[in-house]
Design an enzyme around this catalytic site. Structure first.
Site, PDB file in Angstrom:
ATOM      1  N   GLY A 207      16.851  66.119 100.985  1.00 32.85           N
ATOM      2  CA  GLY A 207      18.142  66.810 101.127  1.00 32.85           C
ATOM      3  C   GLY A 207      18.293  67.383 102.523  1.00 32.85           C
ATOM      4  O   GLY A 207      17.486  67.109 103.412  1.00 32.85           O
ATOM      5  N   ASN A 208      19.332  68.152 102.696  1.00 30.42           N
ATOM      6  CA  ASN A 208      19.519  68.833 103.987  1.00 30.42           C
ATOM      7  C   ASN A 208      20.172  70.191 103.743  1.00 30.42           C
ATOM      8  O   ASN A 208      20.487  70.540 102.603  1.00 30.42           O
ATOM      9  CB  ASN A 208      20.340  67.959 104.943  1.00 30.42           C
TER      10      ASN A 208
END
Ligand code: C5P
Length: 394
Positions: A207-208
């Site tokens: 993810g980020n």
């Protein structure tokens, strides 16, 4: 957009009346002139003094000689930019559906040409009763806008649908209805938001740090300017905005499919999402055990949505940059064949991921470069949409 608008706020006798105080306060703070009309039953729950204190204006009652002189139901009906009934009981809904006008609120609604929003609040059984549902259907067919009540704990006990919709949702609907005459009226805008999540196994993902705030601000700003908005969002902790069609996705591939579907009737696509550039080549069916001292994941590229999506609409991209911001963004604009690119400096702690503010440079295909100061994401959204409106006029 609510500044200097006149909102007639009709309040009826439901226990949710106390929430109308918050609504009246928020609308007043947004610069609206809020004219409160209470039914007799509503005044038994909360006194008119509460609303007078919050709005700075005396609630109107055409039978009360001490009420604001010169303002009766016809004057109210004429001056209203919008009428909002929140909370609306089964009784007011029945009266309006039957065309009964026996108090200031029903008379005002019958006389007004302004749009009318109704936010029902009542026990689930009353709400689900076919009589109430028929009345609501009748009102809908006549152009009334109904803000569906939420599910949850009811004051009378039990759990079900009937709670007054969140104030945020009611305000969102007001803004959407009032934005209909604005500069994006009749346009379809697709916005993507949040950071995609690329699964590794049933538990983990890549993810980020995107919060989705910029994309949500853009979607709401476009809605408020009259657009029909579709928001394609990766998981975020943000509440679902009212008056916007929301599609929830998780991965870049799912986002690509949702965007391809949404753009079929779009005038503008704004890709504010932080799309993962790589995904795991294979996704483990079971949770990966921490048995070996190291683990190698093979990553493969995700589809580049902006580059691959085709159609006759304006394309707006974002570029999160940490160096040579303008030059890098320009390169991306050319490579992805965009009309506008919004570059943000992610090295500034008050700008970029997770913050409520953003510092961006907006660059258009013709080279016009505009560097904005640090602004709220909502203000940035409006500045981007100003540029979009300019391009749509060409
Ligand atoms: O190439 P880069 O990821 O920096 O480009 C950013 C822009 O491209 C953003 O608007 C983002 O939403 C979009 N993008 C995309 N598909 C990807 C990666 C980024 O549409 N796979």
């Amino acid at each position: 957009m609510l500044a200097n608008k006149t909102i007639v706020l009709g309040i009826t006798g439901s226990i949710a009346v106390y929430k109308a105080a918050d609504l009246a306060s928020r609308l007043t703070q947004a610069g609206a002139r809020v004219e409160v009309v209470m039914t007799e039953a509503a005044t038994r729950f909360v006194t008119p003094l509460t609303f007078r204190s919050l709005t700075g204006r005396r609630p109107i009652d055409m039978f009360d000689l001490d009420s604001e002189p010169g303002i009766g139901h016809i004057a109210l009906a004429k001056m209203a930019d919008i009428v909002v009934i929140a909370p609306a009981t089964a009784n007011i809904i029945a009266k309006l559906a039957a065309g009964i006008s026996d108090d200031t609120l029903t008379c005002t609604v019958l006389a007004t040409r302004a749009p009318v929003i109704i936010a029902p609040a009542m026990h689930t059984f009353m709400f689900q009763n076919p009589i109430t549902q028929d009345n609501l259907a009748k009102l809908r067919a006549r152009g009334f806008i109904i803000v569906e009540p939420a599910c949850g704990r009811l004051a009378s006990g039990g759990i079900g649908q009937g709670r007054l919709a969140e104030i945020e949702k009611i305000i969102g609907t007001i803004k959407q209805v009032m934005g209909k005459s604005d500069d994006l009226a009749g346009k379809c805008v697709v916005v993507t938001a949040g950071g995609t999540q690329e699964p590794i196994d049933p538990v983990r993902y890549i993810g980020n740090r995107s919060s989705g705030k910029m994309g949500y601000a853009l979607a709401k700003a476009a809605r408020d300017r009259g657009a029909t908005v579709t928001l394609v969002t990766a998981p975020t902790s943000l509440p679902e905005p009212a008056g916007i069609e929301v599609t929830h996705i998780r991965t870049a591939t799912e986002m690509k499919e949702a965007v391809a579907k949404a753009v079929s009737r779009a005038d503008v696509l704004i890709m504010a999402a932080a799309v993962a550039d790589y995904q795991s080549k294979s996704v483990a069916k079971a949770k990966i055990k921490k048995e070996s001292p190291s683990l190698t994941l093979e990553l493969v590229r995700t589809p580049d949505i902006l580059t691959e999506v085709k159609g006759n609409f304006l394309k707006v991209g974002f570029a999160a940059e940490s160096e040579d911001i303008v030059a890098n963004a320009r390169r991306k604009l050319d490579k992805k064949n965009l009309d506008l690119i919004v570059a943000n400096d992610i090295t500034d702690p008050e700008s970029g991921f997770g913050t409520d503010t953003n510092k961006v440079t907006i660059i258009s295909k013709d080279g016009k470069t505009e560097s904005l100061p640090l602004l709220s994401k909502r203000e940035v959204a409006d500045r981007i949409l100003d540029r979009v409106v300019g391009l749509l006029k060409r």
